[in-house]
Write an enzyme that holds these catalytic residues in place. Structure first.
Site, mmCIF file in Angstrom:
data_model
loop_
_atom_site.group_PDB
_atom_site.id
_atom_site.type_symbol
_atom_site.label_atom_id
_atom_site.label_comp_id
_atom_site.label_asym_id
_atom_site.label_seq_id
_atom_site.Cartn_x
_atom_site.Cartn_y
_atom_site.Cartn_z
ATOM 1 N N TRP A 142 -4.626 1.106 9.640
ATOM 2 C CA TRP A 142 -3.290 1.675 9.819
ATOM 3 C C TRP A 142 -3.133 2.131 11.271
ATOM 4 O O TRP A 142 -4.093 2.205 12.016
ATOM 5 C CB TRP A 142 -3.020 2.815 8.840
ATOM 6 C CG TRP A 142 -3.973 3.975 8.913
ATOM 7 C CD1 TRP A 142 -5.202 4.039 8.355
ATOM 8 C CD2 TRP A 142 -3.747 5.226 9.583
ATOM 9 N NE1 TRP A 142 -5.782 5.249 8.622
ATOM 10 C CE2 TRP A 142 -4.896 6.006 9.375
ATOM 11 C CE3 TRP A 142 -2.693 5.758 10.319
ATOM 12 C CZ2 TRP A 142 -5.032 7.296 9.893
ATOM 13 C CZ3 TRP A 142 -2.817 7.054 10.831
ATOM 14 C CH2 TRP A 142 -3.973 7.807 10.622
ATOM 15 N N ASP A 166 0.829 -1.204 0.000
ATOM 16 C CA ASP A 166 0.000 0.000 0.000
ATOM 17 C C ASP A 166 0.855 1.242 0.000
ATOM 18 O O ASP A 166 1.817 1.350 0.764
ATOM 19 C CB ASP A 166 -0.897 -0.002 1.253
ATOM 20 C CG ASP A 166 -1.752 1.251 1.335
ATOM 21 O OD1 ASP A 166 -2.658 1.387 0.478
ATOM 22 O OD2 ASP A 166 -1.505 2.099 2.218
ATOM 23 N N TYR A 190 2.741 10.034 -0.190
ATOM 24 C CA TYR A 190 3.802 9.481 0.649
ATOM 25 C C TYR A 190 5.163 9.892 0.086
ATOM 26 O O TYR A 190 5.516 9.545 -1.051
ATOM 27 C CB TYR A 190 3.725 7.950 0.722
ATOM 28 C CG TYR A 190 2.567 7.402 1.518
ATOM 29 C CD1 TYR A 190 1.683 8.235 2.229
ATOM 30 C CD2 TYR A 190 2.351 6.023 1.599
ATOM 31 C CE1 TYR A 190 0.628 7.712 2.958
ATOM 32 C CE2 TYR A 190 1.294 5.489 2.325
ATOM 33 C CZ TYR A 190 0.429 6.337 3.001
ATOM 34 O OH TYR A 190 -0.612 5.807 3.720
#
Lengths: 358, 358, 358, 358
Positions: D223, D64, D69
């Site tokens: 998460w 993922d 990011y």
């Protein structure tokens, strides 16, 4: 018809075969009784009761009428007799048809929401019942949108005044549009078409409607299966005095046509059919003609007219003829008639072994 | 297969009858060729080409395979031969099936969107074509929502990778749900079911699926029409050495069942069928068994397997038998088989003269 | 039942657990009372009142009947007793079922619009209530389109004659189709299936219907949970004189099967269950068998039959057994029965840690 | 990723359990690997390859990432490593998330059609793949109509750029609206929510989303299952120098909260959990915390972060803990946590024995 009804007469279907009326779950006798021209018209009073009783006792539990038949008197007579005979409502399949109302005002006929709702209520009142099983649009109405008509018939059904609706003498295109509109609106489409079908009137019921049978399972409730009497053979040697053709203005053009080439050709064929009926089936040309329509796989019920119990009993001999119409006999009939509508063209493509259903 | 393809071989349907594949407009030969167990498996190389050429020259233009057949080699061989023979893509009906991918990863099988899309691309690559005509779900997948599966097959169609989609060995409830979902989403439903159908395996194709034929016009592409060879009569006197039953582990339980009461009963019936085929149709029990499935009005195509051109030619004698399966012969077969699935119960109600279509 | 009703009896649910009936908001007791064979049939008059009063006082407020039970007398008796006991309508969950009407005419049975509407009115009249809570289609009708049936039951609901509709002994495909049609037309689908479910009849309720529980939350109202008495253990040592099996023609084939291998095997299992019930649960095999069905997560209510208040009270011991059916006990039962339907095949794919809901 | 890819590494799921991702047919490992903060951020170059290879060899095939990011570097690094390791595309489940694009222009972020389409293409380019398996909306966007967002994600799917779409950190109301809009438009709804879920963050995943699990089968990819490291126990005795809490500005408020009453209470609970983990499960508090999230029936996959192969291997000990989380252990954990969200109120009504599914 209240739940306190006194039931005098139990229904016994005897040997009458029953069929589903088109795609519906309603079961109708292969032969049913219609009131056109006769009940409430040329026949009134006790004879109406005798005819209906004879029919009911022979396994006929479906009675067809219309607001227009004898200007409402057909419905009145039929309702009166059903009550007097003490028939149970659930035993019966009562159908009526709307289009021509009893008055001549601008809103007294056709398939507007106004006439469908008002007319249905008046028909129910004349018949003396809470509901009919099927209500037919007696003709199409090109002055009203299909949406209005379909919605109005569904209103009738939601009110509980009818279980189903149907059409009569509509074109294939009009019926297709009715299904289109009903489907689009998630409403109920018609279950049957009340159409003329006999050995001399085949194009529409056998060819024009064919896709409707295959796609929607449309049923038919056929009328004039004796071609106004022509197929009984009684005009084989000319028009007898006192006969319907001799006395009814409505048939003037029919009578005239019989003197022409086309008419003479028909008479010739009826004579051959009369011989075939006698030689091979030991029956009358009338019984043969009626059984022939009933034999058609798309026919739901053949509506019989009758001016007397005897005539009805006579025509019901068709029931015995029906199982005797073998492939061989049917081919001989086609050879005599020589008027079978051709199948749809394949435009020269290789034939299919089997078409399947659409 | 690029549009510049060199066409060496023109297709000639000869006397092969063609049928619509279910409700679709696709025309398929009554007998088609399948690759299960044989092409790419027990048969590789030139013999594959010989078999496919023999089929094509006999009017068979439909070839069925699957990603799982011989772990992809069936598709590879079929694709190779089609190219080498120079067959025109438009002349062909190529079908493949997805479910068991070539690898064992968690997303390498089943009917998820991921495997349907990834698997189809891999199948097309192995076949060397831009599209197949029909892509089948080789089994149902109860771990995936029907909506996901129906959407994914429609994606395949919209991409141009297949013209239609279909099912294989699904239950009637699952096929019903597929139509439900497809209808709800305005997507395409399946056009056919690839099911086992032979004289000893009748319940599902003849009874369970019946409402689907009537309502959706579902077609069938049948497999195992010789009951793994049992109906050829070659096991009438025991299991010959070297035969499929003697050598293939997959048929262990079948072989065992032949030694039991039920199996002996089947052998007895095959012997009677062998006699009937010889005496009344001058043919083999295999040709009779194949023609019998093809005769069923809901069969679209009977998929033949073949290990040699000779075997295929032999089995295609069924084409000559087909028109000779009269009502009388069919009744004799039923008398021997004595396993016709009963029609749905009417729960004691009066029978209908004619059921009509729903 | 008019709003002026005199209420003599207040409902007290006591310790009866209640469950939602499938996806509906209707709460039904885990055990309910049915009239099949008994109320109005083998039991008439005051005993009917005693049984219903006993049930009501034990927390059972759901009463199930059918137009066909004792040819309408079950509904008549149930309606009479409810009135005589002065039960408040809102306290009750009354359910009836339609399919076989009281007469034998062609339109007196099945799921046509005509019979659904006419039959419901007659059932309400016999019961003496304005509405039932749930009306069941007592069987499926393959001679009527699903659309007609779904529409007719929705008509019943719109008329206020029932709050919900449901099915009984339909196949999974048929229920799937009902949801399809209801969904397409924006109408209400069925909320429950009234099915046979007992330790010897598991395939359909536990396997065939499984996707319907998961997808639509379908509920079940189960019947024959004692396998016609077999699971009470009263046939463990042969068929006693005067017992139902000894005296009722309907059970002839059941009785015969008990003499065969399969039947003897069942008797053997009942004996083991009898021992398990006594040793580990200090109860009767009947109470165990009833609690076992109630324990199933898809069971909404177990319909009890009773020929006396004592029998009903005896069977309601199942309520005490229910919470004692631990995983350990359930496994012991499975070991005895050895007939758990296998889960759907995964076709050799890697297993999922958790299936999730579809 | 072209079909000519060289595959160096075959996938072996080993003992990794797989689950369906929500209502979809996609199978995901119970533990997956995420790139947040680490891959492409605090970890670059060869260590990224080591971590991904360690994961893949341990049965983790789901990776993922997100466009945001490390400003795109996470996708770049992940894509590079997948290619260098020679992983087969079909073996992988690759997921990315869209919301914050790499540039600061007015149309470079959010869930407009423009950014969803442009952003997806850029993500695919960075990853070097033709498609991802799932594309997540990284946050909700209250400045765009839900219809626009749902349509745009369906466009992505129809283009073949993703198989499914999902949400991250949306409210229950927003997800409900997404299903509403998707259903109204016959489009695909989201299959999962990527949400924070750990022993100290339970209200949303365990209570607020509950109806979405039951109605739509929504999955979760969780998460922060270690609460930014708090649940590893490494802050039990204060914040070590060099630790993430000590060095990362983002965690300033978290660190401050640890000094307050609420924070001290959490530390106290972690100490108790540490003891429980050691005494009863012979494991670390981290492995316990991860297994605890995985144990939740609505969790599809727990996304692990890792700065080294060793850390990943350490955390994967949770796999061994998972089957040891008995009801008894789970109750002890609840007793320590004392923060279980209460079930929805029944407003004083009698309880239902079983709720059934909606």
């Amino acid at each position: 018809m209240s739940s306190q009804q006194v039931v005098l007469h139990e229904f016994d279907p005897k040997d009458m075969p029953f069929r589903r009326l088109g795609p519906s779950g309603l079961r109708v006798p292969v032969f049913s009784l219609g009131g056109w021209l006769t009940l409430g018209g040329s026949v009134v009073g006790d004879p109406v009761k005798d005819i209906i009783k004879t029919a009911f006792d022979a396994g006929i539990n479906m009675f067809d009428t219309a607001e227009a038949y004898a200007a409402g008197k057909s419905e009145l007579e039929m309702g009166r007799v059903i009550k007097e005979l003490g028939l149970r409502r659930t035993d019966l399949v009562i159908t009526t048809k709307l289009f021509w109302g009893l008055r001549k005002g601008p809103n007294d006929s056709g398939l507007s929401r106004k006439h469908i709702i008002e007319g249905t209520q008046e028909s129910l009142a004349r018949l003396g019942v809470d509901y009919v099983d099927v209500i037919f649009a007696h003709r199409s109405d090109n002055t009203v949108s299909m949406e209005e008509t379909v919605r109005a018939f569904n209103y009738i059904i939601e009110k509980g005044w009818a279980f189903y609706w149907a059409t009569s003498e509509w074109s294939a295109r009009e019926i297709e549009e009715a299904f289109h509109v009903a489907n689009k609106l998630n409403l109920m489409g018609p279950i049957a078409e009340q159409c003329q079908h006999n050995m001399f009137h085949r194009e529409r019921p056998e060819k024009e409607y064919d896709p409707l049978y295959r796609k929607y399972g449309l049923g038919t409730t056929t009328w004039s299966s004796l071609a106004s009497g022509l197929l009984t053979g009684k005009y084989n040697d000319g028009i007898p005095e006192g006969s319907r053709f001799a006395t009814t203005a409505m048939f003037k053009s029919t009578v005239e046509s019989l003197q022409k080439e086309e008419g003479l050709e028909k008479i010739r064929k009826v004579k051959e059919l009369t011989k075939l009926a006698a030689d091979e089936l030991q029956t009358t040309p009338a019984a043969l003609a009626l059984a022939w329509v009933a034999k058609n796989p798309n026919t739901s019920t053949v509506i019989l007219g009758a001016t007397s119990p005897e005539q009805l009993t006579e025509n019901l001999k068709a029931l015995e003829v029906l199982p005797r119409l073998t492939d061989e006999i049917m081919e001989k009939i086609e050879a005599i008639l020589d008027n079978k509508p051709p199948p749809p063209t394949n435009y020269g493509r290789p034939p299919l072994d089997r078409l399947g259903r659409l």
